[in-house]
Enzyme design. Structure first.
Site, PDB file in Angstrom:
ATOM      1  N   GLU A   4     -19.998 -12.381 -36.220  1.00  0.00           N
ATOM      2  CA  GLU A   4     -20.011 -12.974 -34.888  1.00  0.00           C
ATOM      3  C   GLU A   4     -20.280 -14.464 -34.993  1.00  0.00           C
ATOM      4  O   GLU A   4     -21.244 -14.882 -35.644  1.00  0.00           O
ATOM      5  CB  GLU A   4     -21.104 -12.349 -34.018  1.00  0.00           C
ATOM      6  CG  GLU A   4     -20.817 -10.949 -33.555  1.00  0.00           C
ATOM      7  CD  GLU A   4     -21.812 -10.479 -32.497  1.00  0.00           C
ATOM      8  OE1 GLU A   4     -21.424  -9.652 -31.673  1.00  0.00           O
ATOM      9  OE2 GLU A   4     -22.975 -10.952 -32.498  1.00  0.00           O
ATOM     10  N   CYS A   5     -19.450 -15.279 -34.372  1.00  0.00           N
ATOM     11  CA  CYS A   5     -19.635 -16.725 -34.277  1.00  0.00           C
ATOM     12  C   CYS A   5     -19.851 -17.338 -35.659  1.00  0.00           C
ATOM     13  O   CYS A   5     -18.910 -17.473 -36.432  1.00  0.00           O
ATOM     14  CB  CYS A   5     -20.767 -17.057 -33.309  1.00  0.00           C
ATOM     15  SG  CYS A   5     -20.689 -18.745 -32.683  1.00  0.00           S
ATOM     16  N   GLY A   6     -21.081 -17.678 -36.030  1.00  0.00           N
ATOM     17  CA  GLY A   6     -21.320 -18.225 -37.358  1.00  0.00           C
ATOM     18  C   GLY A   6     -20.892 -17.277 -38.452  1.00  0.00           C
ATOM     19  O   GLY A   6     -20.381 -17.691 -39.504  1.00  0.00           O
ATOM     20  N   PHE A  13     -18.425 -15.174 -38.210  1.00  0.00           N
ATOM     21  CA  PHE A  13     -16.961 -15.289 -38.207  1.00  0.00           C
ATOM     22  C   PHE A  13     -16.520 -16.499 -39.008  1.00  0.00           C
ATOM     23  O   PHE A  13     -15.561 -16.436 -39.793  1.00  0.00           O
ATOM     24  CB  PHE A  13     -16.484 -15.382 -36.764  1.00  0.00           C
ATOM     25  CG  PHE A  13     -15.017 -15.650 -36.592  1.00  0.00           C
ATOM     26  CD1 PHE A  13     -14.067 -14.797 -37.130  1.00  0.00           C
ATOM     27  CD2 PHE A  13     -14.589 -16.744 -35.854  1.00  0.00           C
ATOM     28  CE1 PHE A  13     -12.705 -15.037 -36.945  1.00  0.00           C
ATOM     29  CE2 PHE A  13     -13.238 -16.992 -35.668  1.00  0.00           C
ATOM     30  CZ  PHE A  13     -12.289 -16.133 -36.215  1.00  0.00           C
ATOM     31  N   THR A  17     -15.179 -12.539 -34.776  1.00  0.00           N
ATOM     32  CA  THR A  17     -14.829 -13.236 -33.545  1.00  0.00           C
ATOM     33  C   THR A  17     -15.907 -14.247 -33.208  1.00  0.00           C
ATOM     34  O   THR A  17     -17.049 -14.140 -33.669  1.00  0.00           O
ATOM     35  CB  THR A  17     -14.682 -12.244 -32.386  1.00  0.00           C
ATOM     36  OG1 THR A  17     -14.393 -12.954 -31.188  1.00  0.00           O
ATOM     37  CG2 THR A  17     -15.948 -11.433 -32.199  1.00  0.00           C
TER      38      THR A  17
END
Length: 438
Positions: free
Chosen positions: A328-330, A332, A429
């Protein structure tokens, strides 16, 4: 144990809500009161400070991302072992998105759902009697939201306190606190907001100082008297994110730390075991785990160390060949081919997905997200939907060739296209999942 609660609100971000909340939490804990903090909306940093102040995990209560049954379940857990709960508002008290009644994401939704009173923190720097007009607006804006009192913040003098306070109390609104201007009370910031509690050089000293100030500046007995009984009715955890596996290898260090407390707590309650590991310490996920989760954080600040962590790299590649991995985010960003840091230097990442990201070429992405999975992943089966939030400045500079993970829309249902990537058992993502769509 019967809990009481209050919401700490304000006209806007930067009014001093967090400092007041943290100081009050520690001040109540000093009295031997079992107190817990909560945060409206999707903020995952402030609950860490709440936990540091009280010794109890914080919780997010997000009326947009969570249906009322899940909100009540999480609020009930917070109240169940507490005598007092302080709910800190995100942004301004009434700030949310246009949505069906009670689902805007604002703290005002929580005030109405749970019948909680609100203490408004007013930054009165640069004004005096005008603060009364703002307080009156708060008191009359929504009859379903009870404004129980005001805490004046960033006062310049005793005269300043008297002018603003007397004007507000003439309206029949109690002033329960007056905090003098002191720039050292503010917490340090970075590009995504506050530095996390675990990164603060001397978090205990800072929290104790906040508590000292609030004990001098706020009538804490009055605050306790103004709190309302907090016994949420009903509980439905069907919208909670299910654990992605029985044993979850969870990256946890300064580069990967953005995990919503309610998500990890539900995984454990559902019987899953969380096995932490540190990529920055060049650790690999435990081979006995059946899924690996790379949460958000600040990989852009540690890209060089991550690129040099060969055991982490080889361990992740071996794990991903056999078992699901999600970022997730970082997380990703770390799953991609490369990451460009703020200085423009490109660092090799895990290469488990084919995209590349950059923090040097910044673009703020902020808002609620509704995502429908295009294929099965650690977030759920194909066709399932989750609600979440996106907040980052990094951007994709090379989309790569992987299949997209999900179709996403904003909080009002406006289509935003596809998001993330998936290849084999690996998915990722930029948005953080909060709850199942419901």
């Amino acid at each position: 144990m019967t809990a009481k609660a209050v919401i700490i609100g304000a006209p806007r971000s930067g009014s001093g809500k967090t400092s007041v909340t943290i100081g009050l939490l520690r001040a109540l804990a000093r009295r031997g009161i079992a107190v817990r903090g909560a945060k409206s909306g999707p903020d995952y940093i402030d609950p860490g400070f709440h936990a540091a102040a009280t010794g109890k995990d914080g919780v997010n209560l997000d009326s947009w991302a969570m249906p009322p049954g899940l909100l009540s379940a999480l609020a009930g857990e917070a109240a169940g072992d507490s005598e007092a709960v302080i709910v800190e508002s995100a942004m301004g008290l009434f700030d949310g998105i246009p949505a069906e009644p009670g689902r805007s994401g604002s703290a005002a939704d929580l005030a109405q759902l749970f019948g909680l009173p609100v203490l408004v923190v007013l930054d009165v720097s640069g004004q005096s009697q005008t603060a009364a007009a703002i307080a009156k607006g708060f008191a009359s804006y929504d009859p379903g939201v009870k404004i129980a009192g005001v805490i004046l913040n960033r006062l310049g003098s005793e005269r300043h306190r008297r002018l603003a306070g007397e004007a507000i109390e003439a309206l029949g609104i109690p002033v329960v606190g007056a905090v003098m201007r002191d720039p050292t009370l503010s917490l340090p910031e970075r590009h995504l907001g506050l530095v996390q509690a675990g990164e603060h050089d001397d978090i205990e000293t800072h929290i104790d100082r906040l508590a000292d100030v609030m004990e001098r500046s706020i009538d804490i007995d009055r605050v306790l008297d103004l709190m309302a009984p907090f016994a949420p009715i009903g509980s439905d955890t069907s919208a909670a994110l299910p654990p992605p596996g029985q044993r979850i290898a969870l990256a946890q260090d300064e580069a990967f730390s953005f995990v919503y407390p309610h998500v990890a707590r539900h995984w454990r309650k559902a019987g899953a075991e969380i096995v932490p590991f540190s990529p920055l310490a060049d650790e690999a996920p435990d081979e006995s785990c059946d899924v690996c989760w790379l949460p958000g954080g600040y990989p852009e600040l540690h890209a060089g160390r991550l690129a040099a962590a060969q055991n982490f790299r080889s361990g992740m590649q071996a794990f991903a060949a056999r078992k699901p991995v999600h970022g997730e985010c970082g997380g990703f960003m770390a799953l991609g081919e490369g990451l460009v840091d703020a200085e423009g230097q490109r660092h090799e990442m895990l290469g488990l997905l084919s995209h590349a990201t950059s923090y040097a070429e910044r673009k703020m992405n902020l808002g609620y997200r509704r995502a429908r999975m295009k294929a099965a992943s650690a977030l759920g089966p194909s066709g399932s939907a989750v609600r979440g939030h996106e907040f980052h400045y990094s951007r994709v500079i090379d989309p790569g060739s992987d299949e997209p993970l999900a179709e996403i829309a904003d909080g009002q249902g406006n289509a935003l296209g596809v998001s993330g990537g998936r290849r084999g058992l690996v998915s990722g993502t930029f948005f953080h999942a909060i709850a199942r769509d419901g």
